[in-house]
Write a protein that holds these residues in place. Sequence first.
Motif, mmCIF file in Angstrom:
data_model
loop_
_atom_site.group_PDB
_atom_site.id
_atom_site.type_symbol
_atom_site.label_atom_id
_atom_site.label_comp_id
_atom_site.label_asym_id
_atom_site.label_seq_id
_atom_site.Cartn_x
_atom_site.Cartn_y
_atom_site.Cartn_z
ATOM 1 N N ASP A 32 0.828 -1.207 0.000
ATOM 2 C CA ASP A 32 0.000 0.000 0.000
ATOM 3 C C ASP A 32 0.862 1.256 0.000
ATOM 4 O OD1 ASP A 32 -2.319 -1.445 -0.011
ATOM 5 O OD2 ASP A 32 -2.661 -1.289 2.143
ATOM 6 N N LEU A 33 1.899 1.257 0.819
ATOM 7 C CA LEU A 33 2.767 2.427 0.893
ATOM 8 C C LEU A 33 3.524 2.635 -0.416
ATOM 9 C CD1 LEU A 33 4.242 2.030 4.500
ATOM 10 C CD2 LEU A 33 2.759 3.876 3.690
ATOM 11 N N ALA A 34 3.980 1.531 -1.005
ATOM 12 C CA ALA A 34 4.704 1.642 -2.272
ATOM 13 C C ALA A 34 3.789 2.117 -3.395
ATOM 14 C CB ALA A 34 5.327 0.296 -2.639
ATOM 15 N N GLY A 35 2.508 1.745 -3.315
ATOM 16 C CA GLY A 35 1.568 2.146 -4.356
ATOM 17 C C GLY A 35 1.233 3.622 -4.336
ATOM 18 N N GLY A 36 1.378 4.249 -3.187
ATOM 19 C CA GLY A 36 1.188 5.693 -3.095
ATOM 20 C C GLY A 36 -0.246 6.160 -3.036
ATOM 21 N N GLU A 37 -1.201 5.235 -2.887
ATOM 22 C CA GLU A 37 -2.607 5.646 -2.841
ATOM 23 C C GLU A 37 -3.014 5.880 -1.381
ATOM 24 O OE1 GLU A 37 -7.070 4.028 -4.095
ATOM 25 O OE2 GLU A 37 -5.263 2.928 -4.711
ATOM 26 N N VAL A 38 -3.302 7.138 -1.068
ATOM 27 C CA VAL A 38 -3.644 7.518 0.300
ATOM 28 C C VAL A 38 -5.141 7.353 0.521
ATOM 29 C CG1 VAL A 38 -3.561 9.343 2.044
ATOM 30 C CG2 VAL A 38 -1.757 9.178 0.306
ATOM 31 N N THR A 39 -5.481 6.630 1.598
ATOM 32 C CA THR A 39 -6.878 6.460 1.980
ATOM 33 C C THR A 39 -7.030 6.898 3.440
ATOM 34 O OG1 THR A 39 -6.588 4.193 2.778
ATOM 35 C CG2 THR A 39 -7.057 4.472 0.429
ATOM 36 N N ASN A 42 -5.069 4.462 5.696
ATOM 37 C CA ASN A 42 -3.609 4.415 5.740
ATOM 38 C C ASN A 42 -2.943 5.780 5.758
ATOM 39 O OD1 ASN A 42 -3.613 5.450 3.111
ATOM 40 N ND2 ASN A 42 -3.306 3.464 2.146
ATOM 41 N N ALA A 43 -3.721 6.863 5.868
ATOM 42 C CA ALA A 43 -3.154 8.216 5.811
ATOM 43 C C ALA A 43 -2.104 8.435 6.885
ATOM 44 C CB ALA A 43 -4.273 9.251 5.940
ATOM 45 N N ARG A 44 -2.310 7.858 8.082
ATOM 46 C CA ARG A 44 -1.358 8.070 9.165
ATOM 47 C C ARG A 44 0.011 7.494 8.824
ATOM 48 N NH1 ARG A 44 -4.532 3.774 10.256
ATOM 49 N NH2 ARG A 44 -3.684 1.947 11.363
ATOM 50 N N PHE A 45 0.051 6.413 8.037
ATOM 51 C CA PHE A 45 1.323 5.811 7.662
ATOM 52 C C PHE A 45 2.044 6.654 6.616
ATOM 53 C CE2 PHE A 45 -1.254 1.867 8.680
ATOM 54 C CZ PHE A 45 -0.747 1.756 9.967
ATOM 55 N N PHE A 46 1.308 7.251 5.706
ATOM 56 C CA PHE A 46 1.940 8.124 4.716
ATOM 57 C C PHE A 46 2.487 9.388 5.367
ATOM 58 C CE2 PHE A 46 -0.323 5.471 1.694
ATOM 59 C CZ PHE A 46 0.554 5.437 0.610
ATOM 60 N N ALA A 47 1.841 9.845 6.427
ATOM 61 C CA ALA A 47 2.310 11.048 7.120
ATOM 62 C C ALA A 47 3.654 10.799 7.807
ATOM 63 C CB ALA A 47 1.273 11.489 8.151
ATOM 64 N N ALA A 48 3.893 9.583 8.267
ATOM 65 C CA ALA A 48 5.156 9.233 8.930
ATOM 66 C C ALA A 48 5.445 7.762 8.647
ATOM 67 C CB ALA A 48 5.070 9.494 10.432
ATOM 68 N N PRO A 49 6.014 7.453 7.475
ATOM 69 C CA PRO A 49 6.173 6.050 7.074
ATOM 70 C C PRO A 49 7.300 5.306 7.776
ATOM 71 C CG PRO A 49 7.035 7.489 5.378
ATOM 72 C CD PRO A 49 6.399 8.375 6.391
#
Length: 222
Positions: A32-39, A42-49
Amino acid sequence: MTSSTRADWLVPTALVALALIPTAGGAIRLTDLAGGEVTAENARFFAAPAPVVLHIFSAVLYCLGGAFQFSAGFRRRKPATHRVLGRVLVPAGVLMGLTGLWMTLFYPYPEGDGDLLAAFRLVTGSGTVLALVLGFHAIRRRDVRRHRAWMVRAYALAQGAGTQALVTIAWVLLVGPATGMTRTLLLGLGWVINIAVAEWVVREPGRGRRTFYRARRAERTA
């Protein structure tokens, strides 16, 4: 493979199988993180991966690698490898615990989580790190018995996700959906089951050796 060897590797094999459940979940998260699609989920993980990535890699390394440390034959035949693997696994386990604590404290709660589940995670994460530190200090003092006891406890807590998945699946199949407080209590039960098994193992330290030697005697008389 002889019957004694099969008996010696039964527990590590079961632990690897248990670890594959959260490993699959971690692989999905990384995808999910590699795909770059923010939902919203999973938004909290993109904010601080960084914390979640470190947590997944360290947890997979610790749970899969740690399973082999439960083979008495492996420890006896390859003590140097056992020690080297331990020097890798202890830092991995500590990193896993610390990143888990960070995520609990600083990531926003996902939907369905709450303060009680966060408290469970803080207790078990802290307990894992503490058990690893105590186990490390015990072996530095050459106290093998205490070292093994603390390492068993640390590994049991770290493997909570696998047991939680099994408990939750069983509940869903037998009762129905697990949401809210039911889900929280089922997750807590997973940790309770693991630590109860760990304490049972710790209090019967000769059980594994007795099983191994019984298998050897059966092989000789067969």
